[in-house]
Design a protein around this motif. Structure first.
Motif, PDB file in Angstrom:
ATOM      1  N   PHE A 159      82.805  10.783-101.750  1.00  9.04           N
ATOM      2  CA  PHE A 159      83.646  10.293-100.827  1.00  9.04           C
ATOM      3  C   PHE A 159      84.923  11.292-100.848  1.00  9.04           C
ATOM      4  CE2 PHE A 159      86.512   7.367 -98.594  1.00  9.04           C
ATOM      5  CZ  PHE A 159      85.705   6.773 -97.635  1.00  9.04           C
ATOM      6  N   ASN A 160      84.729  12.448-100.268  1.00  8.18           N
ATOM      7  CA  ASN A 160      85.853  13.142-100.162  1.00  8.18           C
ATOM      8  C   ASN A 160      85.534  13.728 -98.629  1.00  8.18           C
ATOM      9  OD1 ASN A 160      84.415  15.980-100.460  1.00  8.18           O
ATOM     10  ND2 ASN A 160      84.184  14.776-102.398  1.00  8.18           N
ATOM     11  N   ARG A 161      86.400  14.538 -97.898  1.00  9.11           N
ATOM     12  CA  ARG A 161      86.621  15.023 -96.578  1.00  9.11           C
ATOM     13  C   ARG A 161      85.295  16.022 -96.479  1.00  9.11           C
ATOM     14  NH1 ARG A 161      88.287  18.908 -93.050  1.00  9.11           N
ATOM     15  NH2 ARG A 161      88.779  18.186 -91.213  1.00  9.11           N
ATOM     16  N   GLU A 162      85.120  16.813 -97.337  1.00  5.09           N
ATOM     17  CA  GLU A 162      84.043  18.114 -97.333  1.00  5.09           C
ATOM     18  C   GLU A 162      82.754  17.457 -97.531  1.00  5.09           C
ATOM     19  OE1 GLU A 162      86.826  17.859 -99.306  1.00  5.09           O
ATOM     20  OE2 GLU A 162      87.984  19.334 -97.928  1.00  5.09           O
ATOM     21  N   SER A 163      82.445  16.759 -98.577  1.00  4.11           N
ATOM     22  CA  SER A 163      81.592  16.127 -98.454  1.00  4.11           C
ATOM     23  C   SER A 163      80.574  15.148 -97.545  1.00  4.11           C
ATOM     24  CB  SER A 163      81.068  15.512 -99.773  1.00  4.11           C
ATOM     25  OG  SER A 163      81.425  16.239-100.820  1.00  4.11           O
ATOM     26  N   LEU A 164      81.745  14.484 -96.923  1.00  2.00           N
ATOM     27  CA  LEU A 164      81.134  13.436 -95.952  1.00  2.00           C
ATOM     28  C   LEU A 164      80.756  14.185 -94.432  1.00  2.00           C
ATOM     29  CD1 LEU A 164      83.648  10.688 -96.876  1.00  2.00           C
ATOM     30  CD2 LEU A 164      81.139  10.564 -97.213  1.00  2.00           C
ATOM     31  N   HIS A 165      81.889  15.227 -94.100  1.00  9.05           N
ATOM     32  CA  HIS A 165      81.538  15.990 -93.040  1.00  9.05           C
ATOM     33  C   HIS A 165      80.493  16.682 -93.146  1.00  9.05           C
ATOM     34  CE1 HIS A 165      85.303  15.606 -90.401  1.00  9.05           C
ATOM     35  NE2 HIS A 165      85.819  15.652 -91.215  1.00  9.05           N
ATOM     36  N   ALA A 166      79.953  17.339 -94.234  1.00 10.23           N
ATOM     37  CA  ALA A 166      78.829  17.880 -94.308  1.00 10.23           C
ATOM     38  C   ALA A 166      77.544  16.708 -94.124  1.00 10.23           C
ATOM     39  CB  ALA A 166      78.623  18.447 -95.767  1.00 10.23           C
ATOM     40  N   ILE A 167      77.698  15.417 -94.421  1.00 12.55           N
ATOM     41  CA  ILE A 167      76.774  14.356 -94.301  1.00 12.55           C
ATOM     42  C   ILE A 167      76.560  14.212 -92.800  1.00 12.55           C
ATOM     43  CG2 ILE A 167      76.002  11.980 -94.423  1.00 12.55           C
ATOM     44  CD1 ILE A 167      77.154  12.356 -97.546  1.00 12.55           C
ATOM     45  N   VAL A 168      77.694  13.893 -92.038  1.00  9.07           N
ATOM     46  CA  VAL A 168      77.789  13.646 -90.411  1.00  9.07           C
ATOM     47  C   VAL A 168      77.141  14.895 -89.821  1.00  9.07           C
ATOM     48  CG1 VAL A 168      79.213  13.329 -88.435  1.00  9.07           C
ATOM     49  CG2 VAL A 168      79.641  12.256 -90.801  1.00  9.07           C
ATOM     50  N   ASP A 169      77.342  16.073 -90.414  1.00 10.72           N
ATOM     51  CA  ASP A 169      76.768  17.319 -89.710  1.00 10.72           C
ATOM     52  C   ASP A 169      75.128  17.261 -89.714  1.00 10.72           C
ATOM     53  OD1 ASP A 169      79.305  18.272 -89.125  1.00 10.72           O
ATOM     54  OD2 ASP A 169      79.306  19.645 -90.554  1.00 10.72           O
ATOM     55  N   ARG A 170      74.683  16.942 -91.111  1.00 11.93           N
ATOM     56  CA  ARG A 170      73.221  16.880 -91.199  1.00 11.93           C
ATOM     57  C   ARG A 170      72.523  15.838 -90.076  1.00 11.93           C
ATOM     58  NH1 ARG A 170      74.654  17.586 -96.468  1.00 11.93           N
ATOM     59  NH2 ARG A 170      73.974  15.660 -97.167  1.00 11.93           N
ATOM     60  N   ILE A 171      73.180  14.931 -90.321  1.00 10.03           N
ATOM     61  CA  ILE A 171      72.848  13.359 -89.350  1.00 10.03           C
ATOM     62  C   ILE A 171      72.745  13.856 -87.948  1.00 10.03           C
ATOM     63  CG2 ILE A 171      73.283  11.048 -88.617  1.00 10.03           C
ATOM     64  CD1 ILE A 171      74.463  10.524 -91.569  1.00 10.03           C
ATOM     65  N   GLU A 172      73.921  14.448 -87.459  1.00 11.63           N
ATOM     66  CA  GLU A 172      74.048  14.763 -86.092  1.00 11.63           C
ATOM     67  C   GLU A 172      72.938  15.723 -85.616  1.00 11.63           C
ATOM     68  OE1 GLU A 172      77.946  15.570 -85.168  1.00 11.63           O
ATOM     69  OE2 GLU A 172      78.514  13.650 -84.956  1.00 11.63           O
ATOM     70  N   ALA A 173      72.580  16.748 -86.513  1.00 11.55           N
ATOM     71  CA  ALA A 173      71.715  17.644 -86.258  1.00 11.55           C
ATOM     72  C   ALA A 173      70.085  17.172 -86.060  1.00 11.55           C
ATOM     73  CB  ALA A 173      71.644  18.935 -87.337  1.00 11.55           C
TER      74      ALA A 173
END
Length: 199
Positions: free
Chosen positions: A122-136
């Motif tokens: 639960f940190n900015r980098e990890s969560l943004h990476a998850i959102v990137d993968r979901i959006e892709a």
């Protein structure tokens, strides 16, 4: 839970409840600002009596209004949902959580769990990476579904219910507020409304 003395509660709660799993359940819901849960309405979870040790465990269910989506996003009934208090995340009076966190060993363990989650996932980098993968994976389908929902006239699209901040905005704001709280610079926003002061 409601009527025992403090000494009895401290001595016996671990015989009835898997305290470690409960504290993790609360920490996850608090970090995700999921007030459509045990924290907000005493619902959207299963209470499972595990026959292996005869202790209760909370199992999350219906997480669709996480990310500060319950109550309209940023505002909510009692201030900024993105700054939801980690130590007092429940709306109104929650006897079980209040009594557990009043015990120093459980408060310390809860804080350690929060630090662990923030330090790993639960940190900015990890969560943004998850959102990137979901959006892709589903980005095109999301656009199609949004238009189809609008054309169907679905009421949620017009009422704002379930419409929290953009996931990236949630991540940026919530992780900042969480770090402020964990560093002792803030106590967070306490939600005053809620159900009865019972379990």
């Amino acid at each position: 839970m409601n009527r025992s003395s403090d000494a009895d509660f401290q001595r016996e709660i671990g015989e009835f409840l898997d305290v470690e799993e409960f504290l993790r359940f609360i920490a996850a819901n608090a970090l995700l600002v999921n007030l459509d849960s045990y924290l907000g309405g005493r619902h959207n979870y299963y209470l499972y009596l595990d026959p292996r040790d005869n202790r209760f465990r909370f199992i999350p269910w219906d997480q669709d209004l996480s990310l500060a989506s319950f109550g309209g996003g940023r505002g909510g009934a009692s201030g900024n949902l993105l700054d939801l208090s980690l130590l007092r995340p429940a709306r109104g009076r929650n006897v079980l959580l209040t009594r557990l966190l009043a015990l120093p060993e459980h408060e310390q363990r809860y804080n350690a769990i929060l630090e662990e989650i923030v330090g790993t996932v639960f940190n900015r980098e990890s969560l943004h990476a998850i959102v990137d993968r979901i959006e892709a994976a589903i980005g095109e389908a999301m656009v199609d579904e949004s238009e189809a929902s609008r054309l169907r006239g679905e009421w949620m699209a017009y009422q704002g219910f379930g419409r929290g901040p953009d996931p990236r905005d949630f991540i940026d704001s919530r992780t900042w507020y969480v770090n402020q709280q964990l560093s002792g610079k803030s106590r967070g926003t306490v939600q005053a409304l809620g159900g009865p002061g019972r379990f």
